[in-house]
Design a protein around this motif. Sequence first.
Motif, PDB file in Angstrom:
ATOM      1  N   PRO A 155      12.484  -7.034  -5.296  1.00 33.72           N
ATOM      2  CA  PRO A 155      11.139  -7.885  -5.477  1.00 33.72           C
ATOM      3  C   PRO A 155      10.932  -9.044  -6.385  1.00 33.72           C
ATOM      4  O   PRO A 155      10.906  -9.046  -7.448  1.00 33.72           O
ATOM      5  CB  PRO A 155      10.475  -6.262  -5.348  1.00 33.72           C
ATOM      6  CG  PRO A 155      11.392  -6.181  -6.604  1.00 33.72           C
ATOM      7  CD  PRO A 155      12.367  -6.831  -6.320  1.00 33.72           C
ATOM      8  N   SER A 156       9.264  -9.711  -5.268  1.00 31.99           N
ATOM      9  CA  SER A 156       8.375 -10.411  -6.659  1.00 31.99           C
ATOM     10  C   SER A 156       7.222 -10.920  -5.950  1.00 31.99           C
ATOM     11  O   SER A 156       6.726 -10.767  -4.910  1.00 31.99           O
ATOM     12  CB  SER A 156       9.217 -12.352  -5.966  1.00 31.99           C
ATOM     13  OG  SER A 156       8.138 -13.110  -7.070  1.00 31.99           O
ATOM     14  N   PRO A 157       6.494 -10.011  -6.805  1.00 33.95           N
ATOM     15  CA  PRO A 157       6.677  -9.915  -8.490  1.00 33.95           C
ATOM     16  C   PRO A 157       7.174  -8.319  -8.458  1.00 33.95           C
ATOM     17  O   PRO A 157       7.013  -7.977  -7.316  1.00 33.95           O
ATOM     18  CB  PRO A 157       5.174 -10.084  -9.119  1.00 33.95           C
ATOM     19  CG  PRO A 157       4.325  -9.790  -8.113  1.00 33.95           C
ATOM     20  CD  PRO A 157       5.037 -10.205  -6.558  1.00 33.95           C
ATOM     21  N   ASN A 158       7.506  -8.038  -9.669  1.00 33.80           N
ATOM     22  CA  ASN A 158       8.521  -6.953  -9.767  1.00 33.80           C
ATOM     23  C   ASN A 158       8.001  -6.268 -10.404  1.00 33.80           C
ATOM     24  O   ASN A 158       7.575  -6.063 -11.174  1.00 33.80           O
ATOM     25  CB  ASN A 158      10.045  -6.770 -10.456  1.00 33.80           C
ATOM     26  CG  ASN A 158      11.018  -6.087 -10.255  1.00 33.80           C
ATOM     27  OD1 ASN A 158      10.093  -4.600  -9.512  1.00 33.80           O
ATOM     28  ND2 ASN A 158      11.606  -5.073 -11.036  1.00 33.80           N
ATOM     29  N   SER A 196      -0.601  10.485   4.280  1.00 37.04           N
ATOM     30  CA  SER A 196      -1.406   9.728   2.972  1.00 37.04           C
ATOM     31  C   SER A 196      -0.492   9.707   2.104  1.00 37.04           C
ATOM     32  O   SER A 196      -0.306  10.440   1.900  1.00 37.04           O
ATOM     33  CB  SER A 196      -2.453  11.036   3.219  1.00 37.04           C
ATOM     34  OG  SER A 196      -3.157  11.035   3.795  1.00 37.04           O
ATOM     35  N   VAL A 197      -0.697   8.414   1.122  1.00 36.98           N
ATOM     36  CA  VAL A 197       0.211   8.347   0.115  1.00 36.98           C
ATOM     37  C   VAL A 197      -1.170   8.120  -1.282  1.00 36.98           C
ATOM     38  O   VAL A 197      -2.008   8.063  -1.449  1.00 36.98           O
ATOM     39  CB  VAL A 197       1.105   7.590   0.215  1.00 36.98           C
ATOM     40  CG1 VAL A 197       1.680   7.551   0.663  1.00 36.98           C
ATOM     41  CG2 VAL A 197       0.168   6.373   0.713  1.00 36.98           C
ATOM     42  N   GLU A 198      -0.658   9.168  -2.402  1.00 36.33           N
ATOM     43  CA  GLU A 198      -1.548   8.315  -3.800  1.00 36.33           C
ATOM     44  C   GLU A 198       0.037   7.745  -4.614  1.00 36.33           C
ATOM     45  O   GLU A 198       0.954   8.905  -5.599  1.00 36.33           O
ATOM     46  CB  GLU A 198      -1.845   9.121  -3.741  1.00 36.33           C
ATOM     47  CG  GLU A 198      -2.617   9.080  -5.011  1.00 36.33           C
ATOM     48  CD  GLU A 198      -3.360  10.080  -5.913  1.00 36.33           C
ATOM     49  OE1 GLU A 198      -4.144  10.388  -6.616  1.00 36.33           O
ATOM     50  OE2 GLU A 198      -3.863  11.425  -5.059  1.00 36.33           O
ATOM     51  N   LEU A 199       0.093   6.907  -4.491  1.00 35.92           N
ATOM     52  CA  LEU A 199       0.760   6.225  -5.816  1.00 35.92           C
ATOM     53  C   LEU A 199       0.214   5.541  -7.246  1.00 35.92           C
ATOM     54  O   LEU A 199      -0.812   4.782  -7.164  1.00 35.92           O
ATOM     55  CB  LEU A 199       1.495   5.085  -4.894  1.00 35.92           C
ATOM     56  CG  LEU A 199       2.169   5.305  -3.529  1.00 35.92           C
ATOM     57  CD1 LEU A 199       3.186   4.133  -3.029  1.00 35.92           C
ATOM     58  CD2 LEU A 199       3.116   6.317  -3.894  1.00 35.92           C
ATOM     59  N   ASN A 200       0.636   5.940  -8.635  1.00 34.59           N
ATOM     60  CA  ASN A 200       0.144   5.729  -9.278  1.00 34.59           C
ATOM     61  C   ASN A 200       1.844   5.098 -10.908  1.00 34.59           C
ATOM     62  O   ASN A 200       2.710   5.238 -10.548  1.00 34.59           O
ATOM     63  CB  ASN A 200      -0.536   6.218 -10.206  1.00 34.59           C
ATOM     64  CG  ASN A 200      -1.668   7.055  -9.553  1.00 34.59           C
ATOM     65  OD1 ASN A 200      -2.285   6.461  -9.092  1.00 34.59           O
ATOM     66  ND2 ASN A 200      -1.715   9.078  -9.479  1.00 34.59           N
ATOM     67  N   GLU A 201       1.433   3.806 -10.503  1.00 34.43           N
ATOM     68  CA  GLU A 201       2.143   2.890 -11.188  1.00 34.43           C
ATOM     69  C   GLU A 201       3.718   3.279 -11.894  1.00 34.43           C
ATOM     70  O   GLU A 201       4.693   3.887 -12.064  1.00 34.43           O
ATOM     71  CB  GLU A 201       2.268   3.365 -12.682  1.00 34.43           C
ATOM     72  CG  GLU A 201       0.649   2.405 -13.296  1.00 34.43           C
ATOM     73  CD  GLU A 201       0.517   1.707 -13.597  1.00 34.43           C
ATOM     74  OE1 GLU A 201       1.414   0.801 -13.918  1.00 34.43           O
ATOM     75  OE2 GLU A 201      -0.572   0.570 -12.526  1.00 34.43           O
ATOM     76  N   VAL A 202       4.634   2.774  -9.944  1.00 38.97           N
ATOM     77  CA  VAL A 202       5.582   2.870  -9.427  1.00 38.97           C
ATOM     78  C   VAL A 202       6.385   1.613  -9.429  1.00 38.97           C
ATOM     79  O   VAL A 202       5.312   0.632  -8.923  1.00 38.97           O
ATOM     80  CB  VAL A 202       5.207   4.453  -8.536  1.00 38.97           C
ATOM     81  CG1 VAL A 202       5.188   5.877  -9.025  1.00 38.97           C
ATOM     82  CG2 VAL A 202       5.316   3.126  -6.980  1.00 38.97           C
ATOM     83  N   THR A 203       7.488   1.559  -9.303  1.00 34.79           N
ATOM     84  CA  THR A 203       8.349   0.810  -8.528  1.00 34.79           C
ATOM     85  C   THR A 203       8.024   0.558  -7.859  1.00 34.79           C
ATOM     86  O   THR A 203       7.991   1.733  -6.689  1.00 34.79           O
ATOM     87  CB  THR A 203       9.457   0.333  -9.606  1.00 34.79           C
ATOM     88  OG1 THR A 203      10.165   1.546  -9.007  1.00 34.79           O
ATOM     89  CG2 THR A 203       9.777   0.586 -11.213  1.00 34.79           C
ATOM     90  N   LEU A 204       9.240  -0.448  -6.647  1.00 35.47           N
ATOM     91  CA  LEU A 204       9.157  -1.196  -5.800  1.00 35.47           C
ATOM     92  C   LEU A 204       9.485   1.010  -5.023  1.00 35.47           C
ATOM     93  O   LEU A 204       9.340   0.444  -3.453  1.00 35.47           O
ATOM     94  CB  LEU A 204       9.406  -2.324  -5.381  1.00 35.47           C
ATOM     95  CG  LEU A 204       9.698  -2.209  -3.524  1.00 35.47           C
ATOM     96  CD1 LEU A 204       7.981  -2.685  -3.245  1.00 35.47           C
ATOM     97  CD2 LEU A 204       9.976  -4.222  -3.643  1.00 35.47           C
ATOM     98  N   GLU A 205      10.891   0.891  -5.543  1.00 34.27           N
ATOM     99  CA  GLU A 205      12.186   1.504  -4.622  1.00 34.27           C
ATOM    100  C   GLU A 205      11.407   2.715  -4.644  1.00 34.27           C
ATOM    101  O   GLU A 205      11.595   3.073  -4.107  1.00 34.27           O
ATOM    102  CB  GLU A 205      13.386   1.056  -5.452  1.00 34.27           C
ATOM    103  CG  GLU A 205      14.188  -0.567  -5.356  1.00 34.27           C
ATOM    104  CD  GLU A 205      15.145  -0.618  -5.395  1.00 34.27           C
ATOM    105  OE1 GLU A 205      15.781   0.404  -5.981  1.00 34.27           O
ATOM    106  OE2 GLU A 205      16.447  -1.310  -5.632  1.00 34.27           O
TER     107      GLU A 205
END
Length: 609
Positions: A155-158, A196-205
């Motif tokens: 990924p870019s940016p990672n 519905s999704v809620e993502l906080n400070e996670v990596t791409l994968e």
Amino acid sequence: MTMTRRLFLCSLVILALSVRAYSDDASAAFNRGTRAESEKHYDLAYESYKQAFALKPRDPKYISAYLQSRTVAANEHIKNGQKLRDALKLQEALLEFQRAAQIDATNYIAAEEARRVTILIEKQAAGLSAKREATVESRLSQQAANLEGPLELEPSPNSPISLRMTTTADNVYKTIGKLGGINVLFDLDYKPQKISVELNEVTLEEALKMVALESKTFWRPISSTAIFVASDGKRKELESNVMKTFYLQNSSGPADLQEVVGALKGMLDISRIQVNATHSSITMRGTPDQLVLANKLISDYDKPKSEVMIDITVMQVSKDRMHTIGTTVPTSTTVGPLSATAVGAIAGSGLVKVGTIAGTSIATPIPSATFTFLLSDSDTKVLQSPQIRALNDEKATLRIGDRVPVATGSFASGIGTSGSSPLVDTQFQYLDVGVNIDITPHIHSGNEVTLKMALEISTVTGNTNIGGFNQPTIGQRRIEHETRLRDGEVNLVGGILEDSETRSLGGYPWLAKIPILGYLFGQTNKDHSQSEIVFAITPHIIRADEITDDNLRLIDVGTSSNIGLRYKEPKKATPDATSGPERPATASPRSQSNGAPQPLLAPATNVNP
């Protein structure tokens, strides 16, 4: 003659003193070894016990102490060598392993460790950081050499992703793809559902895995910057596969390979497996995660079998003491006439004239008597010290002696003429007579061994005529025994004792039983014989199961229907003047934070956790 006698007596005195000093030296060396062993000076104890054993090599006490100290001293040097090797002090470690092999030449671990450290030293000197250039002989070989492993996303940016959305799953995938700089392709049959999704400070994968779990989809990379998304029901059809051949180093036959194959099929649900018994290899095709787990499972199974060296000391002690005291008295005589010529020679002929009848002299010979005072004392000691090297749970057999034929049956061939017997054929089988030992060891953890033993001493004691055949009569002393011993512990299996005593008295009735004077009128014979068999069994573990922390580690393999592996996040390296810019923590999922070797296969990142 007087001078000769003096020299002879001096020689006897010197010889007696030498034998006494020889025995004292062995005892002193043994005592030095005992003191050194109590102070944990194992090398000194080994040298002292070795000296005692060299002076008296047939003494069971010295044999046992020498063999046990040899094992302990060698193991101490191995432990020291392993510590030095782990500290990368390879030269010092090599010296320790070589010393262990010098002390105990039968110690497989010492020789193997010395070989491994020697290879490490050679590789260190050769500078293995340079890559080897592969030689290709054909276009197909070149293509095979250029084959790639599983794809990895770049990924870019990672950078960490934070996202809150309530929409269809395809829009969520596309949004995450834009944030990570990757392209997202969808299967034509895929019908996205609202999530519905809620993502906080996670990596791409991690973000892709969470969306896949929520939407019941799966994704796989098709390039370093693109993924393909489909419904979870088409996972088996569309998921990428890899292939690898695993070479087992410790397989001893097709049965060992089939045992590993059974474990792979049962635990990992891998169906495409090919076994090559000639090269002890297993070729598999499956998902990247399946083959990563297969690599771990094979490394857990493919271990050298435990092995033990069993020292067996067989001692047969026979004692025979015979006393013969008394007089062999005459029990008969004859009386007869003498000729006129013989009468004049009576005085010197041992004859006694007892009278005259009708002018004829009657004489009887004087019978002779022999007085015997004899003591016979004989000791016989037969000592055998064979060694048996056996694999774990494999039966080891030792035969020392003869094979004696014994008729087991006969039958008439039916061929014959009148007046003659038909031909008879006799069948024979051969019995092992002598020292027969069967041992099956089972090596436990904690340096203990269970030995299942059948120990037998047999001899031919005579012959018996059965049906016209002389059949041997075989005397047998046999023990079937099972015991659990520590490494180097001596187990004495004895008590097979035969004790016989025979007394006989010959002479004149009543007179031969008079105390003391009875020896003039009779003879007493006493024969006392003893025969005892003692086995000394000492196991020495040459190689035990090596169970590491990695073998015992608990790992997450996903769900019951889908295998999905997780990897430790690598620790951030401290940048220095010689290194380039620091890579993000999620640059490569194959990195390991504990410095362990990387897996042979790239992990799959396209499955649900």
